[in-house]
Design an enzyme around this catalytic site. Structure first.
Site, PDB file in Angstrom:
ATOM      1  N   GLU A  97      36.889   4.889  17.587  1.00  0.00           N
ATOM      2  CA  GLU A  97      38.019   4.362  16.811  1.00  0.00           C
ATOM      3  C   GLU A  97      38.874   3.463  17.703  1.00  0.00           C
ATOM      4  OE1 GLU A  97      39.180   3.429  14.236  1.00  0.00           O
ATOM      5  OE2 GLU A  97      40.385   4.906  13.166  1.00  0.00           O
ATOM      6  N   ASP A  98      39.580   2.501  17.098  1.00  0.00           N
ATOM      7  CA  ASP A  98      40.480   1.660  17.878  1.00  0.00           C
ATOM      8  C   ASP A  98      41.772   2.392  18.216  1.00  0.00           C
ATOM      9  OD1 ASP A  98      41.327   1.641  15.225  1.00  0.00           O
ATOM     10  OD2 ASP A  98      41.615  -0.524  15.101  1.00  0.00           O
ATOM     11  N   ASP A 101      46.870   6.569  14.811  1.00  0.00           N
ATOM     12  CA  ASP A 101      48.298   6.301  14.589  1.00  0.00           C
ATOM     13  C   ASP A 101      48.888   7.533  13.889  1.00  0.00           C
ATOM     14  OD1 ASP A 101      50.634   4.650  14.341  1.00  0.00           O
ATOM     15  OD2 ASP A 101      49.991   3.989  12.375  1.00  0.00           O
ATOM     16  N   PHE A 150      53.368  -2.121  17.217  1.00  0.00           N
ATOM     17  CA  PHE A 150      52.186  -2.601  16.493  1.00  0.00           C
ATOM     18  C   PHE A 150      51.385  -3.502  17.422  1.00  0.00           C
ATOM     19  CE2 PHE A 150      49.621  -5.080  13.599  1.00  0.00           C
ATOM     20  CZ  PHE A 150      49.137  -4.086  12.769  1.00  0.00           C
ATOM     21  N   ARG A 163      41.957 -10.525  16.500  1.00  0.00           N
ATOM     22  CA  ARG A 163      40.945  -9.543  16.936  1.00  0.00           C
ATOM     23  C   ARG A 163      40.201 -10.034  18.173  1.00  0.00           C
ATOM     24  NH1 ARG A 163      40.363  -5.674  12.837  1.00  0.00           N
ATOM     25  NH2 ARG A 163      40.568  -6.417  10.708  1.00  0.00           N
TER      26      ARG A 163
HETATM   27  P1  5GP Z   1      46.204   6.079  10.893  1.00  0.00           P
HETATM   28  O1  5GP Z   1      45.445   6.481   9.670  1.00  0.00           O
HETATM   29  O2  5GP Z   1      45.964   6.947  12.094  1.00  0.00           O
HETATM   30  O3  5GP Z   1      47.683   5.945  10.586  1.00  0.00           O
HETATM   31  O4  5GP Z   1      45.797   4.600  11.221  1.00  0.00           O
HETATM   32  C1  5GP Z   1      44.603   4.273  11.773  1.00  0.00           C
HETATM   33  C2  5GP Z   1      44.259   2.838  11.526  1.00  0.00           C
HETATM   34  O5  5GP Z   1      45.417   2.033  11.274  1.00  0.00           O
HETATM   35  C3  5GP Z   1      43.622   2.234  12.758  1.00  0.00           C
HETATM   36  O6  5GP Z   1      42.236   2.429  12.736  1.00  0.00           O
HETATM   37  C4  5GP Z   1      44.022   0.784  12.658  1.00  0.00           C
HETATM   38  O7  5GP Z   1      43.090   0.101  11.870  1.00  0.00           O
HETATM   39  C5  5GP Z   1      45.348   0.804  11.948  1.00  0.00           C
HETATM   40  N1  5GP Z   1      46.468   0.734  12.915  1.00  0.00           N
HETATM   41  C6  5GP Z   1      47.312   1.714  13.276  1.00  0.00           C
HETATM   42  N2  5GP Z   1      48.201   1.293  14.191  1.00  0.00           N
HETATM   43  C7  5GP Z   1      47.904   0.001  14.426  1.00  0.00           C
HETATM   44  C8  5GP Z   1      48.441  -0.994  15.308  1.00  0.00           C
HETATM   45  O8  5GP Z   1      49.384  -0.795  16.087  1.00  0.00           O
HETATM   46  N3  5GP Z   1      47.845  -2.223  15.255  1.00  0.00           N
HETATM   47  C9  5GP Z   1      46.808  -2.511  14.431  1.00  0.00           C
HETATM   48  N4  5GP Z   1      46.320  -3.739  14.467  1.00  0.00           N
HETATM   49  N5  5GP Z   1      46.262  -1.600  13.600  1.00  0.00           N
HETATM   50  C10 5GP Z   1      46.812  -0.356  13.609  1.00  0.00           C
END
Ligand code: 5GP
Length: 173
Positions: A97-98, A101, A150, A163
Site C-alpha cells: 500500500e502507499d 491514513d 496531504f 504520481r
Molecule cells: P484510508 O482509507 O486509510 O483513509 O486512505 C487510504 C488511501 O487514501 C491511500 O491508499 C491513498 O490512496 C489515499 N490517501 C490517504 N492519504 C493520502 C495523502 O496524504 N496523499 C494522497 N495522495 N493520497 C492519500
C-alpha cells in the site's frame, strides 16, 4: 498550466534507502518461501516496482485496485476497481500500500483478503499517518511515519497529477 511550488517531505534518496531495507527484511522473513506481492492501485505502483526489485525470494505480483478518495478527501466508501487475476489460497501474500491514513481502506482489504484463505497475510505500507487513525491497522513493514499532511509524488496523486515525482512532497499553501 503553472505547477504550484512543492516542498520535499522525503527525498528520492531516503525513499530508495528505506525500500532497500524493507526488501532485505522481507528476504529474511520469507527465506526459502515464495510470496505474492499485491500492490494496491493506483497509489502504490511506484513503491511496488522498487520494492519488487529489492526482493530476492521468488515473487509473483498481482494487482488489486480500490479507491476511497476524491481530490484530497476520503469518501469513506471503498470501491474495488480491479480484482486479482488468480486465487491466493494457500499463498504467502503481502499487500503493498502507499499510505495508511484513516485505516478504512486497509480494514476493507484485509477483511476481503482473509476470506481468500492465504497461507499468511501481511501488509507493507510506504507511509502511515498515525494522527488520522480511525481504525488501527497492524503494518508489518512500514516505510515512514508522517505527520497529518496531504502528500504527493512517488505514486501518490492530487487529482491524478504528480504520481511521477521521484520524491514525496507537499503542495505549498
Ligand atoms: P484510508 O482509507 O486509510 O483513509 O486512505 C487510504 C488511501 O487514501 C491511500 O491508499 C491513498 O490512496 C489515499 N490517501 C490517504 N492519504 C493520502 C495523502 O496524504 N496523499 C494522497 N495522495 N493520497 C492519500
Amino acid at each position: 498550466m503553472d505547477s504550484p511550488p512543492i516542498d520535499t517531505l522525503i527525498s528520492a534518496e531516503r525513499i530508495q534507502a528505506r525500500v532497500r531495507e524493507l526488501g532485505a527484511q522481507i528476504n529474511r522473513d520469507y527465506a526459502g518461501q515464495s510470496i505474492v506481492l499485491v500492490p494496491v492501485l493506483k497509489g502504490s505502483f511506484v513503491f511496488a516496482a522498487d520494492l519488487a526489485r529489492a526482493i530476492e525470494v521468488p515473487c509473483a505480483i498481482d494487482f488489486f485496485g480500490c479507491r476511497s478518495y476524491e481530490g484530497t478527501e476520503s469518501t469513506g466508501v471503498v470501491q474495488t476497481t480491479l480484482d486479482l487475476s488468480k486465487p491466493v489460497e494457500g499463498k504467502h501474500v503481502i499487500i503493498v500500500e502507499d499510505i495508511v491514513d484513516t485505516g478504512l481502506t486497509m480494514k476493507y482489504m484485509l477483511e476481503n483478503f482473509e476470506t481468500r484463505r492465504p497461507a499468511s497475510l501481511k501488509l507493507c505500507s510506504l507511509l502511515h499517518k498515525a494522527a488520522r487513525t480511525k481504525v488501527p491497522i497492524d503494518i508489518d513493514y512500514l516505510g515512514f511515519e508522517i505527520d497529518d499532511v496531504f502528500v504527493i509524488g512517488y505514486g501518490l496523486d492530487h487529482d491524478e497529477l504528480y504520481r511521477n515525482l521521484p520524491y514525496l512532497g507537499v503542495i505549498r499553501g
